[in-house]
Write a protein that holds these residues in place. Structure first.
Motif, PDB file in Angstrom:
ATOM      1  N   ASN A  60     -34.649  36.958  -6.147  1.00  0.00           N
ATOM      2  CA  ASN A  60     -34.625  35.502  -6.120  1.00  0.00           C
ATOM      3  C   ASN A  60     -34.939  35.363  -4.665  1.00  0.00           C
ATOM      4  O   ASN A  60     -35.582  34.175  -4.128  1.00  0.00           O
ATOM      5  N   CYS A  61     -34.295  36.124  -3.585  1.00  0.00           N
ATOM      6  CA  CYS A  61     -34.504  35.816  -2.322  1.00  0.00           C
ATOM      7  C   CYS A  61     -36.152  35.761  -1.852  1.00  0.00           C
ATOM      8  O   CYS A  61     -36.911  36.632  -2.402  1.00  0.00           O
ATOM      9  N   GLY A  62     -36.386  34.829  -1.247  1.00  0.00           N
ATOM     10  CA  GLY A  62     -37.661  34.615  -0.718  1.00  0.00           C
ATOM     11  C   GLY A  62     -38.424  35.609   0.219  1.00  0.00           C
ATOM     12  O   GLY A  62     -37.550  36.496   1.119  1.00  0.00           O
ATOM     13  N   ALA A  63     -39.443  35.933   0.090  1.00  0.00           N
ATOM     14  CA  ALA A  63     -40.242  36.949   0.680  1.00  0.00           C
ATOM     15  C   ALA A  63     -40.390  35.982   2.310  1.00  0.00           C
ATOM     16  O   ALA A  63     -40.681  34.955   2.311  1.00  0.00           O
ATOM     17  N   ASP A  64     -40.481  37.076   3.483  1.00  0.00           N
ATOM     18  CA  ASP A  64     -40.990  36.429   4.685  1.00  0.00           C
ATOM     19  C   ASP A  64     -42.230  36.446   4.773  1.00  0.00           C
ATOM     20  O   ASP A  64     -43.006  37.542   4.860  1.00  0.00           O
ATOM     21  N   VAL A  65     -42.895  35.067   4.565  1.00  0.00           N
ATOM     22  CA  VAL A  65     -44.414  35.127   4.704  1.00  0.00           C
ATOM     23  C   VAL A  65     -44.974  34.636   6.402  1.00  0.00           C
ATOM     24  O   VAL A  65     -45.999  34.392   6.173  1.00  0.00           O
ATOM     25  N   THR A  66     -43.997  34.706   6.924  1.00  0.00           N
ATOM     26  CA  THR A  66     -44.456  34.505   8.411  1.00  0.00           C
ATOM     27  C   THR A  66     -45.040  35.879   9.170  1.00  0.00           C
ATOM     28  O   THR A  66     -44.409  36.668   9.556  1.00  0.00           O
ATOM     29  N   VAL A  67     -46.340  35.826   9.071  1.00  0.00           N
ATOM     30  CA  VAL A  67     -47.138  36.817   9.456  1.00  0.00           C
ATOM     31  C   VAL A  67     -47.841  36.565  10.656  1.00  0.00           C
ATOM     32  O   VAL A  67     -48.524  35.548  10.641  1.00  0.00           O
ATOM     33  N   PRO A  68     -47.820  37.069  11.927  1.00  0.00           N
ATOM     34  CA  PRO A  68     -48.281  36.683  13.086  1.00  0.00           C
ATOM     35  C   PRO A  68     -49.912  36.817  12.781  1.00  0.00           C
ATOM     36  O   PRO A  68     -50.544  37.576  12.384  1.00  0.00           O
ATOM     37  N   GLU A  81     -50.659  41.388   7.290  1.00  0.00           N
ATOM     38  CA  GLU A  81     -50.017  40.846   6.251  1.00  0.00           C
ATOM     39  C   GLU A  81     -49.490  41.909   5.259  1.00  0.00           C
ATOM     40  O   GLU A  81     -48.170  41.874   4.769  1.00  0.00           O
ATOM     41  N   LEU A  82     -50.291  42.924   5.109  1.00  0.00           N
ATOM     42  CA  LEU A  82     -49.722  44.078   4.339  1.00  0.00           C
ATOM     43  C   LEU A  82     -48.548  44.915   4.656  1.00  0.00           C
ATOM     44  O   LEU A  82     -47.753  45.223   3.810  1.00  0.00           O
ATOM     45  N   LYS A  83     -48.551  44.933   5.942  1.00  0.00           N
ATOM     46  CA  LYS A  83     -47.358  45.612   6.582  1.00  0.00           C
ATOM     47  C   LYS A  83     -45.986  44.975   6.214  1.00  0.00           C
ATOM     48  O   LYS A  83     -45.147  45.411   6.137  1.00  0.00           O
ATOM     49  N   GLN A  84     -46.283  43.363   6.471  1.00  0.00           N
ATOM     50  CA  GLN A  84     -45.013  42.556   6.384  1.00  0.00           C
ATOM     51  C   GLN A  84     -44.689  42.631   4.664  1.00  0.00           C
ATOM     52  O   GLN A  84     -43.543  42.831   4.405  1.00  0.00           O
ATOM     53  N   ALA A  89     -41.359  44.743  -0.098  1.00  0.00           N
ATOM     54  CA  ALA A  89     -41.292  45.638  -1.221  1.00  0.00           C
ATOM     55  C   ALA A  89     -40.401  46.848  -1.048  1.00  0.00           C
ATOM     56  O   ALA A  89     -39.545  47.080  -1.979  1.00  0.00           O
ATOM     57  N   TYR A  90     -40.420  47.574   0.229  1.00  0.00           N
ATOM     58  CA  TYR A  90     -39.463  48.676   0.545  1.00  0.00           C
ATOM     59  C   TYR A  90     -38.182  48.448   0.514  1.00  0.00           C
ATOM     60  O   TYR A  90     -37.262  49.045  -0.150  1.00  0.00           O
TER      61      TYR A  90
END
Length: 182
Positions: A60-68, A81-84, A89-90
C-alpha cells in the motif's frame, strides 16, 4: 545523451514487479490466526500476523514519483523515471522476500510445535521442547537480514542471467524502506 538502455531498464522493472507480485500472493495466502485461539499470542503466530501487516504496508505504501527534470530530452527523462521506478520495484521485492522468509520460519515453527504437542496442549512435560522451538524461531528470524536477502537475490538474478547493471545498492534499498516507515 541517450544511452540506449531504456529497453533493458523497462524489462528489469517488469521482472522485479512480477517477482514482487508473486511474493505478495504467497504473503497474503499465509495463515494469520491459529486454529486454537489459546495460541494467538505465541511467538510464531505473532510473527505471522506481523508479516501480514508488513506485507499489506509494502503493497500500500506509495511510490516516490518525484523524478527530477532532465535537460537531455525525452529519452533522458524516461531514463530518470525508469531508474526511480527500478529502485521502487527493487526495494519492494527485497522487502517482500524478507517478509516471505519470516513467514516461512514462522510456519516451520508451527510444524515443529505441532510435532511437540502431538494434538495436546502445552504442559510441564513439553515446556522445555516448546521453549527450544521458540528459541529456534528467534534464531531464524534474526538470521533474515537485509544483507543476506540482498546477496541471495543478487545471486539469483545473476544465475538467471538478468540485466543487473543498474540495480540499486543495499544502502539505497534500506533508505527507500526507511522512507516508507514514516
Amino acid at each position: 545523451m541517450a544511452d540506449g538502455l531504456n529497453e533493458y531498464r523497462t524489462a528489469r522493472v517488469a521482472e522485479l514487479l512480477s517477482e514482487f507480485r508473486t511474493l505478495q500472493y504467497y504473503i497474503a495466502a499465509a495463515p494469520c490466526n491459529p486454529p486454537d485461539m489459546d495460541d494467538y499470542y505465541t511467538e510464531g503466530w505473532a510473527a505471522l500476523r506481523q508479516c501480514a501487516i508488513d506485507g499489506q504496508h509494502i503493497l500500500n505504501c506509495g511510490a516516490d514519483v518525484t523524478v527530477p527534470r532532465t535537460t537531455g530530452g525525452p529519452e533522458e527523462q524516461a531514463k530518470a523515471e525508469l531508474k526511480q521506478v527500478h529502485l521502487d520495484a527493487y526495494a519492494r521485492r527485497h522487502e517482500g522476500q524478507k517478509i516471505y522468509l519470516r513467514q516461512a520460519a514462522a510456519q516451520r515453527w508451527i510444524e515443529w510445535r505441532e510435532q511437540i504437542l502431538m494434538g495436546g496442549r502445552p504442559n510441564s512435560d513439553n515446556e522445555a521442547q516448546l521453549r527450544s522451538c521458540d528459541q529456534q524461531l528467534r534464531a531464524e528470524l534474526a538470521s533474515i537480514t537485509d544483507e543476506a536477502i540482498y546477496s541471495e537475490l543478487q545471486a539469483s538474478d545473476f544465475a538467471l542471467g538478468r540485466w543487473t547493471d543498474e540495480d540499486p545498492s543495499l544502502r539505497a534499498v534500506q533508505r527507500w524502506v526507511r522512507s516508507r516507515r514514516r
